[in-house]
Design an enzyme around this catalytic site. Structure first.
Site, PDB file in Angstrom:
ATOM      1  CD  GLU A   1       3.227 -13.309  15.339  1.00 19.71           C
ATOM      2  OE1 GLU A   1       3.260 -12.143  15.813  1.00 19.71           O
ATOM      3  OE2 GLU A   1       2.814 -14.404  16.156  1.00 19.71           O
TER       4      GLU A   1
ATOM      5  CG  LEU B   1       9.200 -17.093  -4.134  1.00 20.10           C
ATOM      6  CD1 LEU B   1       9.291 -17.076  -2.598  1.00 20.10           C
ATOM      7  CD2 LEU B   1       9.904 -15.775  -4.779  1.00 20.10           C
TER       8      LEU B   1
ATOM      9  CG  HIS C   1      -0.442   2.093  -9.310  1.00 25.37           C
ATOM     10  ND1 HIS C   1      -0.499   1.859  -7.836  1.00 25.37           N
ATOM     11  CD2 HIS C   1      -1.559   2.892  -9.767  1.00 25.37           C
ATOM     12  CE1 HIS C   1      -1.726   2.426  -7.427  1.00 25.37           C
ATOM     13  NE2 HIS C   1      -2.260   3.139  -8.645  1.00 25.37           N
TER      14      HIS C   1
ATOM     15  CG  ASP D   1      -2.172   1.072   0.892  1.00 29.99           C
ATOM     16  OD1 ASP D   1      -2.226   1.471  -0.141  1.00 29.99           O
ATOM     17  OD2 ASP D   1      -2.661   1.578   2.165  1.00 29.99           O
TER      18      ASP D   1
HETATM   19  C1  IPE Z   1      -5.325  -2.744   0.081  1.00 33.93           C
HETATM   20  O1  IPE Z   1      -4.928  -1.540  -0.353  1.00 33.93           O
HETATM   21  C2  IPE Z   1      -5.257  -3.461  -1.339  1.00 33.93           C
HETATM   22  C3  IPE Z   1      -4.105  -3.545  -2.031  1.00 33.93           C
HETATM   23  C4  IPE Z   1      -2.775  -3.154  -1.787  1.00 33.93           C
HETATM   24  C5  IPE Z   1      -3.944  -4.223  -3.364  1.00 33.93           C
HETATM   25  P1  IPE Z   1      -6.204  -0.116  -0.382  1.00 33.93           P
HETATM   26  O2  IPE Z   1      -5.389   1.009  -0.722  1.00 33.93           O
HETATM   27  O3  IPE Z   1      -7.124  -0.672  -1.438  1.00 33.93           O
HETATM   28  O4  IPE Z   1      -6.846  -0.409   1.048  1.00 33.93           O
HETATM   29  P2  IPE Z   1      -7.815   0.376   1.866  1.00 33.93           P
HETATM   30  O5  IPE Z   1      -8.774   1.062   0.671  1.00 33.93           O
HETATM   31  O6  IPE Z   1      -6.870   1.708   2.317  1.00 33.93           O
HETATM   32  O7  IPE Z   1      -8.326  -0.162   3.086  1.00 33.93           O
HETATM   33  C1  IPE Z   2      -1.799   0.025  -3.420  1.00 36.54           C
HETATM   34  O1  IPE Z   2      -1.464   1.587  -3.290  1.00 36.54           O
HETATM   35  C2  IPE Z   2      -1.983  -0.465  -4.696  1.00 36.54           C
HETATM   36  C3  IPE Z   2      -3.148  -0.746  -5.109  1.00 36.54           C
HETATM   37  C4  IPE Z   2      -4.248  -0.753  -4.312  1.00 36.54           C
HETATM   38  C5  IPE Z   2      -3.524  -1.201  -6.403  1.00 36.54           C
HETATM   39  P1  IPE Z   2      -2.729   2.674  -3.468  1.00 36.54           P
HETATM   40  O2  IPE Z   2      -2.924   3.045  -4.582  1.00 36.54           O
HETATM   41  O3  IPE Z   2      -3.826   2.105  -2.556  1.00 36.54           O
HETATM   42  O4  IPE Z   2      -1.914   3.702  -2.818  1.00 36.54           O
HETATM   43  P2  IPE Z   2      -2.292   4.662  -1.661  1.00 36.54           P
HETATM   44  O5  IPE Z   2      -2.997   4.064  -0.555  1.00 36.54           O
HETATM   45  O6  IPE Z   2      -3.561   5.688  -2.367  1.00 36.54           O
HETATM   46  O7  IPE Z   2      -1.221   5.729  -1.373  1.00 36.54           O
HETATM   47 MG    MG Z   3      -4.179   2.558  -0.491  1.00 40.83          MG
END
Ligand code: IPE
Ligand code: IPE
Ligand code: MG
Length: 256
Positions: A210, A134, A40, A23
């Site tokens: 964990e 892996l 991304h 994330d």
């Molecule tokens: C969780 O991240 C999903 C992925 C990393 C693919 P999100 O950014 O979608 O999660 P929320 O919306 O903050 O819970």
């Molecule tokens: C995680 O990063 C990737 C996906 C959910 C695809 P985010 O796109 O959720 O990035 P933030 O949380 O908005 O910074």
């Molecule tokens: Mg996110």
């Protein structure tokens, strides 16, 4: 403790299966005043890094949350750019992953992907199916609730066909019907980006995982950050319901 005893005890504390909620890509891009897809794309580099580190350390399984079943609610342009990035990255990286002994699998509902992406996912799974260094699982259009509902549906259909008695359904049997049932359950979950939540990732499979939360945004999650997550894991006492005393080497108690 001798050097070899020390390294073998370190090895014993290495997770067998690491799951990651990657994330923070969007915020990483926004901090640079760039569009979210820029983050991304930067995230793909961090994916390469953690795969390399797992192979080097001998961690047998890595499950990466790439796209949740809820992520379809994002702006259409971001979803399109993510799907495009999956397709291009997979095309570009598949052969090298295969050469490095990586077995690639995808978990999640494939019904919404383009025919092109679905075929590529299938081909890559086939191409790498005999690799074992892996196990790399990519969760894409995945949701923990979907996984549990799918398992329930599979079992109900097996009962309907007369292949399974309803009375036989127990925790063991249910677990076998879920994604990744052939792998040990994740022993370490890393979530980057500073949020302390599961976001519908592997709900059943993480009953005793964990949890490690990192404030690093995913594109910044480097080898040092991974090493620090592993060091944190090594210090955890995994009790699985027992007492600390029972876990001590000489901690035999009645019934333990
Ligand atoms: C969780 O991240 C999903 C992925 C990393 C693919 P999100 O950014 O979608 O999660 P929320 O919306 O903050 O819970
Ligand atoms: C995680 O990063 C990737 C996906 C959910 C695809 P985010 O796109 O959720 O990035 P933030 O949380 O908005 O910074
Ligand atoms: Mg996110």
């Amino acid at each position: 403790m001798t050097a070899s005893a020390e390294s073998s005890s370190e090895l014993a504390r290495l997770p067998q299966h690491v799951a990651v909620v990657m994330d923070g890509n969007g915020r990483w891009a926004e901090q640079r005043r760039r569009p979210r897809p820029f983050g991304h794309r930067a995230g793909v580099k961090a994916v390469r890094g953690i795969i390399r580190a797992c192979v080097a350390k001998g961690i047998g399984a890595l499950t990466l949350f790439a796209f949740s079943s809820e992520n379809w609610s994002r702006p259409r342009s971001e979803v399109r750019s993510l799907m495009d990035l999956f397709l291009r990255s997979l095309r570009r990286e598949a052969s090298q992953l295969s050469d490095n002994g990586v077995r690639l699998r995808f978990i999640g509902d494939r019904s919404r992907f383009s025919a092109e992406l679905t075929k590529l996912m299938h081909d890559v799974e086939l191409q790498t199916q005999h690799n074992a260094r892996l196990h790399l699982n990519i969760a894409i259009n995945y949701g923990g609730r979907w996984d549990i509902a799918e398992a329930a549906r599979k079992l109900a259909l097996a009962v309907q066909r007369g292949e399974l008695a309803a009375e036989e359904i127990d925790v063991e049997c249910f677990g076998q019907a879920l994604s990744l049932s052939d792998l040990p359950e994740p022993d370490l979950l890393i979530r980057t980006g500073g949020e302390h939540r599961i976001s519908n990732f592997l709900l059943w499979q993480m009953a005793y995982t964990e949890l490690h939360f990192s404030t690093a945004l995913w594109p910044d999650f480097d080898e040092a950050a991974f090493a620090s997550a592993l060091a944190d894991f090594a210090l955890r006492e995994r009790r699985f319901g027992k007492t600390s005393k029972q876990l001590a080497p000489d901690g035999k108690t009645e019934g333990g």
